[in-house]
Design an enzyme around this catalytic site. Structure first.
Site, short mmCIF file in Angstrom:
data_model
loop_
_atom_site.label_atom_id
_atom_site.label_comp_id
_atom_site.label_asym_id
_atom_site.label_seq_id
_atom_site.Cartn_x
_atom_site.Cartn_y
_atom_site.Cartn_z
N SER A 15 0.78 -1.35 -0.11
CA SER A 15 -0.09 -0.09 -0.08
C SER A 15 0.76 1.21 0.06
O SER A 15 0.39 2.19 -0.43
CB SER A 15 -0.96 -0.09 1.21
OG SER A 15 -0.33 0.18 2.22
N ASN A 16 1.89 1.24 0.48
CA ASN A 16 2.90 2.38 0.44
C ASN A 16 3.72 2.47 -0.85
O ASN A 16 3.75 3.73 -1.26
CB ASN A 16 4.04 2.24 1.48
CG ASN A 16 3.54 2.64 2.95
OD1 ASN A 16 3.30 3.78 3.20
ND2 ASN A 16 3.56 1.51 3.90
N MET A 83 10.89 -7.05 4.06
CA MET A 83 10.97 -7.70 5.20
C MET A 83 12.31 -8.46 5.28
O MET A 83 12.39 -9.74 5.86
CB MET A 83 9.69 -8.88 5.42
CG MET A 83 8.45 -7.95 5.53
SD MET A 83 8.39 -6.79 6.83
CE MET A 83 8.32 -7.95 8.48
N ILE A 85 16.42 -7.74 6.21
CA ILE A 85 17.39 -6.84 6.80
C ILE A 85 18.65 -6.75 5.81
O ILE A 85 19.32 -7.64 5.40
CB ILE A 85 17.97 -7.06 8.12
CG1 ILE A 85 16.69 -7.08 9.07
CG2 ILE A 85 19.02 -6.23 8.57
CD1 ILE A 85 17.08 -7.50 10.58
N LEU A 86 18.85 -5.38 5.25
CA LEU A 86 19.94 -5.62 4.22
C LEU A 86 21.43 -5.34 5.20
O LEU A 86 21.46 -4.68 6.39
CB LEU A 86 19.95 -4.06 3.34
CG LEU A 86 18.56 -3.98 2.66
CD1 LEU A 86 18.30 -2.72 2.11
CD2 LEU A 86 18.87 -4.99 1.52
N HIS A 102 8.52 3.19 8.62
CA HIS A 102 8.30 2.39 10.01
C HIS A 102 7.23 2.74 10.76
O HIS A 102 6.99 4.11 10.92
CB HIS A 102 9.61 2.28 10.97
CG HIS A 102 9.54 1.42 11.94
ND1 HIS A 102 9.90 -0.04 11.98
CD2 HIS A 102 9.50 1.83 13.46
CE1 HIS A 102 9.51 -0.46 13.04
NE2 HIS A 102 9.53 0.55 14.02
N ASP A 138 16.26 0.69 11.98
CA ASP A 138 15.34 1.57 12.40
C ASP A 138 16.02 2.81 13.11
O ASP A 138 15.31 3.26 14.22
CB ASP A 138 14.16 0.76 13.32
CG ASP A 138 13.40 -0.16 12.46
OD1 ASP A 138 13.31 0.00 11.07
OD2 ASP A 138 12.59 -0.88 12.97
N GLU A 167 0.97 6.94 6.90
CA GLU A 167 2.05 6.51 6.18
C GLU A 167 2.10 6.84 4.77
O GLU A 167 2.99 7.25 4.19
CB GLU A 167 2.40 4.92 6.16
CG GLU A 167 2.50 4.38 7.47
CD GLU A 167 2.87 3.04 7.64
OE1 GLU A 167 3.68 2.43 6.73
OE2 GLU A 167 2.60 2.29 8.54
#
Ligand code: GRF
Length: 207
Positions: A15-16, A83, A85-86, A102, A138, A167
């Protein structure tokens, strides 16, 4: 005006992503959504990208992501419900070029289940944050935030929905500011040129 070629990384409903696609439909918007990258081939976000005629790529690892960035001449990356983590290597290669959204008022409630964390802590306000991505999760410099009241009957699902509405406003604004080069970072804090600032205060509950 050359628009900044932006990739959006997704894993879920997107949705973002849709909010960014819709904003970028305006020819005056300074970023173009040039690629959508997913680590999940079944993500509904990919459907949204295809509907908007945006190229998609499903990746299995960061090397593939990096190659896709080169192939599509990507200049900025937006993580939108991605979802995975880089690695620090990837993030450092794209320093201050990766944004994330976030669903909390960072630095509170980092990590998973941010809305439940807000309920468990009994805060009266939560919200959302768009920030630059740094190797620590984050924790990067904050670009835009919106606050949302936490109400007595809230479940994490109800609160998540209320936060999502904000958001969808914050992310297009943050990408616009970054793509238009209005954002600089000094001592880990973001400075924005010509901001429209909010005045006053909000109280929850209201007297
Ligand atoms: C949003 O709540 C975002 O803040 C978090 O993951 C969720 C993604 O939702 N990082 P969507 O896929 O954009 O609908």
């Amino acid at each position: 005006m050359a628009r900044v070629r932006t990739a959006v990384f997704v894993s879920g409903s997107g949705s973002n992503l849709q909010a960014l696609i819709d904003a970028a439909e305006n020819p005056d918007y300074p970023a173009q959504i040039a690629l959508v990258v997913s680590n999940k081939k079944e993500a509904y976000a990919l459907e949204r990208a295809r509907n908007a005629n945006i190229p998609v790529t499903v990746i299995e690892n960061e090397q593939e992501a990096q190659l896709a960035m080169q192939e599509h001449n990507i200049e900025l990356i937006c993580l939108a419900g991605f979802m995975k983590i880089l690695s620090a290597d990837f993030v450092n290669a794209w320093s201050m070029k990766i944004l994330n959204i976030h669903p909390s008022l960072l630095p509170a409630h980092r990590g998973l289940h941010a809305q439940q964390q807000a309920l468990d802590d009994g805060v009266k306000f939560s919200g959302c944050t768009v920030h630059f991505v740094t190797p620590e999760m984050d924790a990067g410099p904050i670009i835009v935030q919106a606050i949302v009241p936490v109400l007595p009957e809230d479940t994490s699902e109800i609160l998540a929905k209320r936060i999502l509405v904000q958001e969808h406003k914050c992310y297009p604004l943050a990408l616009k500011l970054v793509a238009a080069d209005k954002v600089s970072v000094a001592k880990d804090a973001v400075k924005i040129q010509q901001p429209h600032l909010m005045d006053g205060f909000m109280m929850n509950p209201v007297d």
